[in-house]
Design an enzyme around this catalytic site. Structure first.
Site, PDB file in Angstrom:
ATOM      1  N   CYS A 114       0.793  -1.238   0.000  1.00  0.00           N
ATOM      2  CA  CYS A 114       0.000   0.000   0.000  1.00  0.00           C
ATOM      3  C   CYS A 114       0.822   1.282   0.000  1.00  0.00           C
ATOM      4  O   CYS A 114       0.428   2.256  -0.640  1.00  0.00           O
ATOM      5  CB  CYS A 114      -0.990  -0.012   1.156  1.00  0.00           C
ATOM      6  N   HIS A 254      -3.737   6.800   3.135  1.00  0.00           N
ATOM      7  CA  HIS A 254      -4.070   5.581   2.394  1.00  0.00           C
ATOM      8  C   HIS A 254      -5.471   5.147   2.809  1.00  0.00           C
ATOM      9  O   HIS A 254      -5.806   5.118   3.987  1.00  0.00           O
ATOM     10  CB  HIS A 254      -3.042   4.490   2.713  1.00  0.00           C
ATOM     11  N   ASN A 284     -10.207  -0.099  -1.058  1.00  0.00           N
ATOM     12  CA  ASN A 284      -8.764  -0.005  -0.818  1.00  0.00           C
ATOM     13  C   ASN A 284      -8.045  -0.351  -2.124  1.00  0.00           C
ATOM     14  O   ASN A 284      -8.038  -1.504  -2.539  1.00  0.00           O
ATOM     15  CB  ASN A 284      -8.377  -0.978   0.305  1.00  0.00           C
TER      16      ASN A 284
HETATM   17  N1  ACO Z   1     -19.471  -9.600   5.993  1.00  0.00           N
HETATM   18  C1  ACO Z   1     -20.058 -10.009   7.143  1.00  0.00           C
HETATM   19  N2  ACO Z   1     -19.347 -10.397   8.227  1.00  0.00           N
HETATM   20  C2  ACO Z   1     -18.001 -10.355   8.136  1.00  0.00           C
HETATM   21  C3  ACO Z   1     -17.328  -9.941   6.975  1.00  0.00           C
HETATM   22  C4  ACO Z   1     -18.127  -9.548   5.877  1.00  0.00           C
HETATM   23  N3  ACO Z   1     -17.594  -9.113   4.712  1.00  0.00           N
HETATM   24  N4  ACO Z   1     -15.999 -10.003   7.204  1.00  0.00           N
HETATM   25  C5  ACO Z   1     -15.828 -10.441   8.456  1.00  0.00           C
HETATM   26  N5  ACO Z   1     -17.050 -10.666   9.026  1.00  0.00           N
HETATM   27  C6  ACO Z   1     -17.331 -11.171  10.360  1.00  0.00           C
HETATM   28  C7  ACO Z   1     -16.201 -11.962  10.941  1.00  0.00           C
HETATM   29  O1  ACO Z   1     -16.238 -13.300  10.482  1.00  0.00           O
HETATM   30  C8  ACO Z   1     -16.487 -11.851  12.425  1.00  0.00           C
HETATM   31  O2  ACO Z   1     -17.472 -12.796  12.751  1.00  0.00           O
HETATM   32  P1  ACO Z   1     -17.355 -13.641  14.107  1.00  0.00           P
HETATM   33  O3  ACO Z   1     -17.403 -12.598  15.201  1.00  0.00           O
HETATM   34  O4  ACO Z   1     -18.530 -14.524  14.030  1.00  0.00           O
HETATM   35  O5  ACO Z   1     -16.020 -14.331  14.029  1.00  0.00           O
HETATM   36  C9  ACO Z   1     -17.108 -10.456  12.562  1.00  0.00           C
HETATM   37  O6  ACO Z   1     -17.520 -10.058  11.241  1.00  0.00           O
HETATM   38  C10 ACO Z   1     -16.160  -9.410  13.113  1.00  0.00           C
HETATM   39  O7  ACO Z   1     -14.896  -9.560  12.425  1.00  0.00           O
HETATM   40  P2  ACO Z   1     -13.710  -8.546  12.634  1.00  0.00           P
HETATM   41  O8  ACO Z   1     -12.542  -9.007  11.816  1.00  0.00           O
HETATM   42  O9  ACO Z   1     -13.503  -8.273  14.082  1.00  0.00           O
HETATM   43  O10 ACO Z   1     -14.346  -7.245  11.971  1.00  0.00           O
HETATM   44  P3  ACO Z   1     -13.753  -5.798  11.948  1.00  0.00           P
HETATM   45  O11 ACO Z   1     -14.723  -4.857  12.491  1.00  0.00           O
HETATM   46  O12 ACO Z   1     -12.334  -5.774  12.454  1.00  0.00           O
HETATM   47  O13 ACO Z   1     -13.673  -5.496  10.365  1.00  0.00           O
HETATM   48  C11 ACO Z   1     -12.036  -5.532   8.587  1.00  0.00           C
HETATM   49  C12 ACO Z   1     -12.936  -6.348   9.511  1.00  0.00           C
HETATM   50  C13 ACO Z   1     -12.924  -4.611   7.752  1.00  0.00           C
HETATM   51  C14 ACO Z   1     -11.264  -6.480   7.705  1.00  0.00           C
HETATM   52  C15 ACO Z   1     -11.079  -4.681   9.452  1.00  0.00           C
HETATM   53  O14 ACO Z   1     -10.448  -5.510  10.404  1.00  0.00           O
HETATM   54  C16 ACO Z   1     -10.017  -4.003   8.673  1.00  0.00           C
HETATM   55  O15 ACO Z   1     -10.304  -3.094   7.905  1.00  0.00           O
HETATM   56  N6  ACO Z   1      -8.758  -4.377   8.883  1.00  0.00           N
HETATM   57  C17 ACO Z   1      -7.655  -3.749   8.187  1.00  0.00           C
HETATM   58  C18 ACO Z   1      -7.508  -4.285   6.823  1.00  0.00           C
HETATM   59  C19 ACO Z   1      -6.278  -3.728   6.190  1.00  0.00           C
HETATM   60  O16 ACO Z   1      -5.743  -2.760   6.685  1.00  0.00           O
HETATM   61  N7  ACO Z   1      -5.744  -4.235   5.118  1.00  0.00           N
HETATM   62  C20 ACO Z   1      -4.569  -3.560   4.655  1.00  0.00           C
HETATM   63  C21 ACO Z   1      -3.659  -3.786   3.892  1.00  0.00           C
HETATM   64  S1  ACO Z   1      -3.834  -4.573   2.372  1.00  0.00           S
HETATM   65  C22 ACO Z   1      -2.382  -4.484   1.514  1.00  0.00           C
HETATM   66  O17 ACO Z   1      -1.420  -3.952   1.946  1.00  0.00           O
HETATM   67  C23 ACO Z   1      -2.339  -5.133   0.161  1.00  0.00           C
END
Ligand code: ACO
Length: 327
Positions: A114, A254, A284
């Site tokens: 990123c 970003h 993203n």
């Molecule tokens: N739809 C519905 N539910 C979902 C989804 C979805 N798309 N994705 C995850 N969930 C569920 C999970 O399974 C979990 O369920 P559980 O509690 O039954 O296990 C619940 O939602 C909560 O999951 P979390 O991972 O805690 O959700 P969070 O609020 O953290 O959001 C997210 C997830 C959006 C991925 C977030 O963690 C995030 O943005 N993280 C950073 C991602 C990132 O920075 N990527 C960067 C770099 S990429 C690169 O460099 C190429």
């Protein structure tokens, strides 16, 4: 920097194909509401089947050169930040060099995920600062739609495709977009947090790998989230240190997750109206997200002379980068 470096032109390209949140409900248990609330994303752009990363680079690069008033044959160097080039090799930058007709340019890709555009910007700027080059084309772009696993709901909904381009020159030549400072950082102990493990020299592709979908990117979202909030806050604070807040033009982060950006900017008391967010439209786009915003600001005439921009990004590696640019 020995020779002060400026940005003579900036442009971007996003594919026409719009993918809304409903699209993913065909493949995984998710909803438009969950995606919007947890990430801020409403839609993203994906490449057409016959497009690849270099096509986006060519479109953005040609426009940036035109805006800078630089002919292709005047370009000395092309540096492309991408983790999703057309091929494992040759570099996407080489394809761009040929198609744009930059007949006097050397060209290479760098892999920094990123923050790839900021890594490329820093690299290109060193060549200008050293007096080795006069015109450098810097690119940041990704086609992450080509490496997501549509069975993994926690990552497949997040990513969009796009590219951005900037033309660097000695600041004395272009008189705008002076790069005042850039900071790059890495912590390879976090390599497992965001990884495309298969298809390289350690784990070559096999039919079993493809069957399992292991050629796709994998991410430990929760761990990345925590790291992201800390790192983005730190980078923005670094870029704004000892600056007059009245001279702040825009914070250009970003576009990783709207909640991460809100938390980081709230911690620093940055007025929300100073923070540019377009994750709702593009998702993203990794290395493309910062130059897409810069280009949109430029197109809208919102880059004000004398004001400074704060740029901050982190990603797979783990890598991170911050920059301050005075327009
Ligand atoms: N739809 C519905 N539910 C979902 C989804 C979805 N798309 N994705 C995850 N969930 C569920 C999970 O399974 C979990 O369920 P559980 O509690 O039954 O296990 C619940 O939602 C909560 O999951 P979390 O991972 O805690 O959700 P969070 O609020 O953290 O959001 C997210 C997830 C959006 C991925 C977030 O963690 C995030 O943005 N993280 C950073 C991602 C990132 O920075 N990527 C960067 C770099 S990429 C690169 O460099 C190429």
């Amino acid at each position: 920097m020995a020779v002060p470096v400026g940005i003579a032109g900036i442009a971007h390209y996003v594919p026409d194909r719009v993918i809304d949140n409903e699209y993913f409900t065909r493949f995984v248990d998710t909803s438009d509401e969950w995606i919007r609330q947890r990430s801020g994303i409403r839609q993203r752009r994906w490449l057409a089947d016959d497009q690849a990363t270099s096509d986006m680079f060519v479109a953005a690069g040609a426009k940036a050169l035109e805006r800078a008033g630089v002919a292709p044959e005047e370009v000395d160097l092309i540096v492309a930040g991408t983790v999703s080039p057309d091929y494992l090799f040759p570099a996407a930058a080489c394809l761009v060099q040929d198609r744009l007709g930059c007949v006097h340019a050397a060209a290479f890709d760098l892999s920094a995920a990123c923050p790839g555009f900021l890594y490329a910007l820093s690299t290109g700027a060193q060549f200008i600062a050293a007096g080795t080059c006069r015109n450098v084309l810097v690119l940041g772009g990704e086609a992450l739609s080509r490496m997501i696993d549509l069975k993994d709901r926690s990552s497949c909904v997040l990513f969009g495709d796009g590219a951005g381009a900037a033309v660097l020159q000695p600041h004395a030549d272009c008189g705008q977009g002076r790069i005042e400072d850039i900071f790059l950082g890495t912590d390879g102990s976090g390599a497992e947090l965001i990884i495309r493990r298969y298809g390289g020299s350690r784990h070559p592709l096999t039919p079993e790998v493809l069957e399992r979908g292991d050629h796709c990117l994998r991410m430990k979202g929760r761990e990345v989230y925590r790291f992201a909030v800390e790192k983005m806050t730190e980078l923005m604070a670094w870029a704004m240190k000892d600056q007059d807040p009245k001279e702040l033009g825009w914070v250009v982060p970003h576009q990783v997750n709207a909640r991460i950006l809100d938390t980081a900017t709230e911690r620093l008391d940055i007025p929300p109206e100073k923070v540019v967010v377009n994750i709702d439209r593009y998702g993203n786009t990794s290395a493309a997200s910062i130059p897409i915003i810069l280009s949109e600001l430029w197109e809208a005439g919102r880059l004000e002379s004398g004001k400074f921009l704060v740029l901050a990004a982190f990603g797979a590696g783990l890598t991170w980068a911050g920059a301050r640019i005075r327009w």
